[in-house]
Enzyme design. Structure first.
Site, PDB file in Angstrom:
ATOM      1  N   VAL A   1       0.857  -1.177   0.000  1.00  0.00           N
ATOM      2  CA  VAL A   1       0.000   0.000   0.000  1.00  0.00           C
ATOM      3  C   VAL A   1       0.897   1.232   0.000  1.00  0.00           C
ATOM      4  O   VAL A   1       1.811   1.349   0.827  1.00  0.00           O
ATOM      5  CB  VAL A   1      -0.916   0.020   1.244  1.00  0.00           C
ATOM      6  CG1 VAL A   1      -1.781   1.280   1.258  1.00  0.00           C
ATOM      7  CG2 VAL A   1      -1.786  -1.230   1.296  1.00  0.00           C
TER       8      VAL A   1
ATOM      9  N   SER B   1       2.798  -4.455   3.281  1.00  0.00           N
ATOM     10  CA  SER B   1       3.718  -3.360   3.560  1.00  0.00           C
ATOM     11  C   SER B   1       2.957  -2.079   3.257  1.00  0.00           C
ATOM     12  O   SER B   1       2.125  -2.051   2.354  1.00  0.00           O
ATOM     13  CB  SER B   1       4.949  -3.430   2.659  1.00  0.00           C
ATOM     14  OG  SER B   1       5.646  -4.624   2.854  1.00  0.00           O
ATOM     15  N   CYS B   2       3.237  -1.018   4.000  1.00  0.00           N
ATOM     16  CA  CYS B   2       2.579   0.261   3.756  1.00  0.00           C
ATOM     17  C   CYS B   2       3.622   1.361   3.859  1.00  0.00           C
ATOM     18  O   CYS B   2       4.381   1.410   4.829  1.00  0.00           O
ATOM     19  CB  CYS B   2       1.450   0.477   4.767  1.00  0.00           C
ATOM     20  SG  CYS B   2       0.524   2.006   4.479  1.00  0.00           S
ATOM     21  N   PHE B   3       3.644   2.223   2.856  1.00  0.00           N
ATOM     22  CA  PHE B   3       4.625   3.304   2.814  1.00  0.00           C
ATOM     23  C   PHE B   3       3.942   4.613   2.475  1.00  0.00           C
ATOM     24  O   PHE B   3       2.995   4.637   1.699  1.00  0.00           O
ATOM     25  CB  PHE B   3       5.677   3.049   1.718  1.00  0.00           C
ATOM     26  CG  PHE B   3       6.400   1.752   1.855  1.00  0.00           C
ATOM     27  CD1 PHE B   3       7.501   1.639   2.690  1.00  0.00           C
ATOM     28  CD2 PHE B   3       5.986   0.634   1.146  1.00  0.00           C
ATOM     29  CE1 PHE B   3       8.175   0.441   2.804  1.00  0.00           C
ATOM     30  CE2 PHE B   3       6.657  -0.567   1.261  1.00  0.00           C
ATOM     31  CZ  PHE B   3       7.756  -0.665   2.093  1.00  0.00           C
TER      32      PHE B   3
END
Length: 179
Positions: free
Chosen positions: A130, A157-159
């Site tokens: 994301v 994963s989120c960034f």
């Protein structure tokens, strides 16, 4: 095996692994010399395996067209790799609205359309990435995202990133393995 590759026109990839299996080799010497402190020779074998790889472009008219030189998804050896989805309406290629909730909802619908074209559902997704334009939107995006993965959610994963394509608020990519 070659006839299978020819019939299905699937490229063959040769994978070679070295398997070292210690094996005492007879030195054909008298017993008295063979029992000395010299190390025994070790023979190794190579195992050769042919793997047939499949690669298929996946696309759906129910999801926005790719914005550049990439596919909506690729199905390779049964695994589906979905490119980053934005909150665009497929028919107009405009954002559904300017809210993180609206764009996340549309993003997940677009992903669902691509997954369906590949023979999958959201339940088959094993990993997502994301990308958020603002990490402050994490909780609101998460609430919408969670509706699509009610049981056994995928790894994620989120960034937060500086800028997304078309100044989107969110982009989500996925990897799915059909059951």
């Amino acid at each position: 095996m070659a006839s299978i590759a020819a019939r299905t026109s699937v490229p063959a990839i040769k994978v070679t692994r070295s398997l070292v299996q210690p094996k005492q080799v007879s030195l054909a010497r008298p017993v008295s010399r063979a029992l000395t402190s010299r190390p025994a020779r070790v023979a190794s074998r190579q195992l050769s395996t042919t793997v047939y790889a499949s690669r298929e472009v996946v696309s759906s008219d129910n999801a926005p067209a790719a914005l550049g030189p990439y596919s909506q998804a690729i199905k390779a050896n049964g695994t589906v790799y979905v490119s980053g989805c934005l909150g665009l309406i497929p028919e107009t290629m405009k954002f559904v609205d300017d809210t993180i909730e609206g764009q996340t909802e549309q993003c997940m619908k677009n992903m669902g359309a691509v997954l369906e074209a590949a023979g999958c559902t959201h339940a088959d997704v094993v990993k997502t990435t994301v990308l958020l334009a603002d990490i402050g939107d994490f909780a609101n995006a998460n609430a919408i995202y969670a509706k699509y993965f009610p049981e056994s959610p995928p790894a994620r994963s989120c960034f937060a990133v500086k800028t997304l394509p078309l100044n989107a608020l969110i982009e989500i990519e996925a990897i799915a393995v059909p059951k």
